[in-house]
Design an enzyme around this catalytic site. Structure first.
Site, PDB file in Angstrom:
ATOM      1  CE  LYS A 250      -4.345   0.359   1.152  1.00  0.00           C
ATOM      2  NZ  LYS A 250      -5.520  -0.278   0.552  1.00  0.00           N
TER       3      LYS A 250
HETATM    4  N1  GLU Z   1      -7.376  -0.477  -2.839  1.00  0.00           N
HETATM    5  C1  GLU Z   1      -8.059  -1.596  -2.986  1.00  0.00           C
HETATM    6  C2  GLU Z   1      -8.064  -2.405  -1.585  1.00  0.00           C
HETATM    7  O1  GLU Z   1      -7.898  -1.731  -0.694  1.00  0.00           O
HETATM    8  C3  GLU Z   1      -7.582  -2.503  -4.123  1.00  0.00           C
HETATM    9  C4  GLU Z   1      -6.273  -2.900  -4.234  1.00  0.00           C
HETATM   10  C5  GLU Z   1      -5.884  -3.612  -5.464  1.00  0.00           C
HETATM   11  O2  GLU Z   1      -6.974  -3.620  -6.379  1.00  0.00           O
HETATM   12  O3  GLU Z   1      -5.052  -3.942  -5.655  1.00  0.00           O
HETATM   13  O4  GLU Z   1      -8.351  -3.462  -1.523  1.00  0.00           O
END
Ligand code: GLU
Length: 432
Positions: A122
């Site tokens: 992240k």
């Molecule tokens: N940001 C999204 C989540 O928290 C998707 C992450 C992604 O698709 O890699 O799951």
């Protein structure tokens, strides 16, 4: 700068002064609690409390008035034993290294619960996206992509949209990366527009999986969606897509909200008529409805299901006692604090955790990545069918643990995830 120990609070964690704890503190406590239910080497648990790496970068931006501002960006890479790091990039003033680490841990569990061949990552930039023009956002994103170029890639780390970023952000990121690599590399990010390798159904997927989890949770408790009342906090992509699907499937969505407040109709709202945040930002209150409420009051309505689908830390020790719903389905990441979780459990409120409920996003990201690396395009029907199958499989795996161990749905989801990760770690071994 690579600083694995960077403010990741790995030492003794003082109890937070208020219950508004950081994502990292919550994630670590959840891990410890779940580890007690799994036969897992304590060394593996210790390892999983720490990210592999946190990349911190500075991102200079020339503003429209000619001045230069320098923003801080991060990419936390938590664990990649099961595959490349995967997870979103958020643009939000409160983005910190510590928050990214906590959120990257949740991505590791989320991918493992869904049995996707990815680990957790992240990142983001500490910036208020509303303060940027489109052109500034584009230049900031391109420079951020360049700063992260060494640590991302289709087989290393694959970012995606998150709070404050969208398909266009991913398009700029992919273009900047591709230009530098000298070839088009669609698989470097997911959540792109379909015309450049994005997947149909990706944008709606976290809301769709939240709706599927809601439907299954009602069914598990012997209820029927057709007789259920639902309140939803947040009318962005997750909240709006979940609301519309649940209404389509026969549920009664009695309240939805955005930052300005909520609208409430005990007979059910026509959610397709209410503009989503993307269609018209913060316009929920402009829609005609019998009653308005505060954004917070939505969580305390006497409904069958409440879906927090906005930001984290909204169900805390302060309001957990006031939750009237029988089921909470976490559309947002980290909406329930550790202390609130305990209160809800004691009160018999079922919480379907974020790592299962909103995992449709990363699951369709996985489909997108498969399409990109294979140069194939799937139809929307195929995407939605495969998402349904993945969700039902994960639901069944978690349900089995709930029933076997008398666990909460969160602990059970962690047990499923942790068992898969621990097994992979033990088979691969610690090196050297
Ligand atoms: N940001 C999204 C989540 O928290 C998707 C992450 C992604 O698709 O890699 O799951």
């Amino acid at each position: 700068m690579t600083s694995p120990s960077l403010t990741d609070g790995t030492e003794a964690e003082p109890a937070p002064e208020s219950d508004h704890e950081s994502a990292l503190v919550t994630a670590r406590r959840q891990l410890e609690r779940a580890a007690a239910h799994v036969d897992v080497d304590p060394g593996v648990v210790e390892r999983l409390k720490h990210p592999t790496r946190v990349q911190q970068v500075t991102v200079p931006l020339e503003r429209e008035d000619g001045t230069v501002e320098v923003f801080t960006g991060y990419r936390a890479q938590h664990d990649d034993v099961r595959g490349p790091y995967k997870g979103g990039l958020r643009y939000h003033p409160e983005v910190t290294a510590e928050e990214c680490v906590g959120l990257s841990m949740w991505m590791t569990w989320k991918c493992a619960v869904m049995d996707l061949p990815f680990g957790g990552g992240k990142g983001g930039i500490a910036v208020d996206p509303k303060s940027l023009t489109d052109d500034e956002t584009e230049r900031l994103t391109r420079r951020f992509a360049e700063e992260l170029r060494d640590v991302v890639g289709p087989t290393k780390d694959v970012p995606a949209p998150d709070m404050g970023t969208d398909a266009q952000t991913m398009a700029w990121f992919m273009d900047a990366y591709s230009m530098q690599q000298g070839e088009t590399v669609p698989g470097v990010v997911t959540g792109k527009p379909p015309v450049i390798g994005g997947s149909y159904g990706r944008e709606a997927a976290p809301g769709r999986s939240t709706a599927i989890a809601t439907r299954e949770a009602i069914d598990y408790h012997g209820g029927e969606l057709q007789n259920a009342t639902i309140a939803i906090q947040g009318f962005g992509s997750v909240g709006a897509n979940a609301a519309r699907l649940l209404e389509e499937w026969g549920g009664t969505v009695v309240a939805v909200s955005d930052v300005n407040g909520a609208i409430y109709d005990p007979d059910g709202l026509e959610t397709h008529e209410i503009p989503t945040h993307e269609e018209e930002p913060e316009a929920v209150l402009e829609h005609d409805a019998p009653e308005t409420l505060s954004n917070e009051a939505v969580l305390e309505l006497d409904v069958d299901v409440v879906i927090p689908a906005a930001v984290g830390n909204v169900i805390t020790a302060d309001n957990a006692d006031a939750i009237e719903a029988d089921i909470v389905v976490e559309g947002a990441n980290g909406p329930t604090t550790f202390a609130a979780d305990t209160v809800l459990d004691e009160r018999g409120v079922t919480v379907i955790p974020d790592i299962l409920a909103n995992a449709g996003g990363v699951t369709v990201s996985y489909f997108e990545w498969l399409q990109d690396i294979n140069r194939r395009k799937w139809s929307l029907e195929r995407v939605n069918e495969e998402l349904e199958t993945h969700m039902l499989d994960a639901w069944a795996d978690v349900r089995e643990q709930v029933e076997l161990g008398g666990l909460t749905w969160r602990d059970a989801a962690y047990v499923v995830a942790l068992s898969r990760i621990a097994e992979a770690k033990s088979i691969r071994g610690l090196w050297p």
